[in-house]
Enzyme design. Sequence first.
Site, PDB file in Angstrom:
ATOM      1  N   ARG A 117       8.599   6.636 -52.958  1.00 57.55           N
ATOM      2  CA  ARG A 117       9.364   5.707 -52.354  1.00 57.55           C
ATOM      3  C   ARG A 117       9.829   6.560 -51.093  1.00 57.55           C
ATOM      4  O   ARG A 117      10.369   7.689 -51.270  1.00 57.55           O
ATOM      5  CB  ARG A 117      10.693   5.389 -53.198  1.00 57.55           C
ATOM      6  CG  ARG A 117      11.602   4.266 -52.387  1.00 57.55           C
ATOM      7  CD  ARG A 117      12.722   3.935 -53.430  1.00 57.55           C
ATOM      8  NE  ARG A 117      13.723   5.139 -53.251  1.00 57.55           N
ATOM      9  CZ  ARG A 117      15.027   4.637 -53.550  1.00 57.55           C
ATOM     10  NH1 ARG A 117      15.519   3.284 -53.863  1.00 57.55           N
ATOM     11  NH2 ARG A 117      16.162   5.643 -53.585  1.00 57.55           N
ATOM     12  N   THR A 121      12.219   3.927 -45.344  1.00 53.94           N
ATOM     13  CA  THR A 121      12.183   2.629 -45.446  1.00 53.94           C
ATOM     14  C   THR A 121      12.265   1.944 -46.729  1.00 53.94           C
ATOM     15  O   THR A 121      12.364   0.854 -47.034  1.00 53.94           O
ATOM     16  CB  THR A 121      10.448   2.245 -45.036  1.00 53.94           C
ATOM     17  OG1 THR A 121       9.710   3.005 -46.051  1.00 53.94           O
ATOM     18  CG2 THR A 121      10.330   2.899 -43.616  1.00 53.94           C
ATOM     19  N   ASP A 213      18.985  11.537 -58.888  1.00 49.44           N
ATOM     20  CA  ASP A 213      17.399  11.534 -58.411  1.00 49.44           C
ATOM     21  C   ASP A 213      16.778  11.900 -59.758  1.00 49.44           C
ATOM     22  O   ASP A 213      16.840  13.174 -60.165  1.00 49.44           O
ATOM     23  CB  ASP A 213      16.916  12.232 -57.543  1.00 49.44           C
ATOM     24  CG  ASP A 213      15.412  12.028 -57.141  1.00 49.44           C
ATOM     25  OD1 ASP A 213      15.104  11.598 -56.040  1.00 49.44           O
ATOM     26  OD2 ASP A 213      14.742  12.348 -57.952  1.00 49.44           O
ATOM     27  N   ASP A 216      14.007  14.545 -59.487  1.00 53.53           N
ATOM     28  CA  ASP A 216      14.375  16.009 -59.231  1.00 53.53           C
ATOM     29  C   ASP A 216      15.312  16.494 -60.361  1.00 53.53           C
ATOM     30  O   ASP A 216      15.025  17.922 -60.889  1.00 53.53           O
ATOM     31  CB  ASP A 216      15.244  16.024 -58.027  1.00 53.53           C
ATOM     32  CG  ASP A 216      14.566  15.671 -56.811  1.00 53.53           C
ATOM     33  OD1 ASP A 216      13.315  16.109 -56.576  1.00 53.53           O
ATOM     34  OD2 ASP A 216      15.144  15.038 -55.816  1.00 53.53           O
TER      35      ASP A 216
HETATM   36  O1  LIG Z   1      13.122   0.615 -57.311  1.00 57.53           O
HETATM   37  P1  LIG Z   1      12.935   1.580 -56.060  1.00 57.53           P
HETATM   38  O2  LIG Z   1      13.829   1.381 -54.648  1.00 57.53           O
HETATM   39  O3  LIG Z   1      11.341   1.554 -55.523  1.00 57.53           O
HETATM   40  O4  LIG Z   1      13.129   3.138 -56.470  1.00 57.53           O
HETATM   41  C1  LIG Z   1      12.834   3.422 -57.642  1.00 57.53           C
HETATM   42  C2  LIG Z   1      11.688   4.577 -57.540  1.00 57.53           C
HETATM   43  O5  LIG Z   1      12.272   5.882 -57.006  1.00 57.53           O
HETATM   44  C3  LIG Z   1      12.047   6.914 -57.837  1.00 57.53           C
HETATM   45  O6  LIG Z   1      10.912   7.677 -57.578  1.00 57.53           O
HETATM   46  P2  LIG Z   1      10.640   8.483 -56.382  1.00 57.53           P
HETATM   47  O7  LIG Z   1      10.076   7.826 -55.126  1.00 57.53           O
HETATM   48  O8  LIG Z   1      11.996   9.236 -56.034  1.00 57.53           O
HETATM   49  O9  LIG Z   1       9.604   9.492 -56.985  1.00 57.53           O
HETATM   50  P3  LIG Z   1       9.697  10.786 -57.924  1.00 57.53           P
HETATM   51  O10 LIG Z   1       9.612  10.093 -59.178  1.00 57.53           O
HETATM   52  O11 LIG Z   1       8.496  11.525 -57.638  1.00 57.53           O
HETATM   53  O12 LIG Z   1      10.982  11.399 -57.588  1.00 57.53           O
HETATM   54  C4  LIG Z   1      12.144   6.231 -59.130  1.00 57.53           C
HETATM   55  O13 LIG Z   1      11.593   7.048 -60.083  1.00 57.53           O
HETATM   56  C5  LIG Z   1      11.235   4.891 -58.874  1.00 57.53           C
HETATM   57  O14 LIG Z   1      10.053   5.260 -58.824  1.00 57.53           O
HETATM   58  O1  LIG Z   2      19.196   5.872 -58.058  1.00 54.97           O
HETATM   59  C1  LIG Z   2      17.988   6.245 -57.900  1.00 54.97           C
HETATM   60  C2  LIG Z   2      17.213   5.291 -57.198  1.00 54.97           C
HETATM   61  C3  LIG Z   2      15.803   5.571 -56.957  1.00 54.97           C
HETATM   62  N1  LIG Z   2      15.577   6.804 -57.643  1.00 54.97           N
HETATM   63  C4  LIG Z   2      15.995   7.678 -58.303  1.00 54.97           C
HETATM   64  O2  LIG Z   2      15.599   8.762 -58.770  1.00 54.97           O
HETATM   65  N2  LIG Z   2      17.386   7.292 -58.212  1.00 54.97           N
HETATM   66 MG   LIG Z   3      12.672  10.930 -56.872  1.00 59.43          MG
END
Ligand SMILES: O=P(O)(O)OC[C@H]1O[C@H](OP(=O)(O)OP(=O)(O)O)[C@H](O)[C@@H]1O
Ligand SMILES: O=c1cc[nH]c(=O)[nH]1
Ligand SMILES: [Mg+2]
Length: 222
Positions: A117, A121, A213, A216
């Site tokens: 994500r 944006t 997150d 993370d």
């Molecule tokens: O519903 P949305 O607004 O699309 O957000 C949710 C997304 O954000 C996070 O991933 P992230 O992009 O942080 O990637 P990661 O798993 O590598 O931390 C989460 O694990 C989802 O995939």
């Molecule tokens: O709260 C949130 C939203 C998106 N992705 C995450 O990991 N946490």
């Molecule tokens: Mg993430």
Amino acid sequence: MQGIHQPKREEVLKLPRVHISSHPVMEHKMTALRDKTTQPPDFYRLVKEIGALLAYEATASLTLQECDIETPLKPMRGRRLAGGIGITPILRAGLGLAEGFREVISDAQIWHLGLRRDERTLQAQEYYNQLPHQVNLQVCYAVDPMLATGGSAIDAVNILKRRGIDRISYVGIIAAPYGLLKLSQTHPDIDIYVAALDEELNELGYIVPGLGDAGDRQFGTL
Ligand SMILES: O=P(O)(O)OC[C@H]1O[C@H](OP(=O)(O)OP(=O)(O)O)[C@H](O)[C@@H]1O
Ligand SMILES: O=c1cc[nH]c(=O)[nH]1
Ligand SMILES: [Mg+2]
């Protein structure tokens, strides 16, 4: 998320095909998971354990087929899961959840899908795709802990549908009402299983109260 209308919890609680866990053991684990003092090793273990509990709930409606076996004592008619089961972890954060799923369905196929994500944006971008071309699954579970704006989940389901998967379920840990409504309206033909439904998204698109997150916190990249 400033200036964008967000539905209230009560408005999305009765959506069809949405299942929110009500098990006390789930709630106990969720409290430990959300706690900011929980460190990555315990956080990852909890994501896996919650994944196994969610798998148990999400697989309750799977179809069985009859088969003949012999116990050490006599032949009998048994029942096995019909067709293959797929799990699509949405990288990175879906990895722990997929591990928990595998503890319940050890012979599931794992179809990795990388979506990131964009923090500015809030749009999801695909960066990795290991979905096979041979498709013979009863169901595919797209697993990702956080359903925030819903963009990543909607894209993942679009990608699975384009691969020819007829039956798809989304499994997450925490949903925001906004993302849950978007996913359910865009893909009314899928089942959605989550452990908790939270209050709202903050101005950065994070779920509140949430857990921070999920990627993370699992992988220690805070
Ligand atoms: O519903 P949305 O607004 O699309 O957000 C949710 C997304 O954000 C996070 O991933 P992230 O992009 O942080 O990637 P990661 O798993 O590598 O931390 C989460 O694990 C989802 O995939
Ligand atoms: O709260 C949130 C939203 C998106 N992705 C995450 O990991 N946490
Ligand atoms: Mg993430």
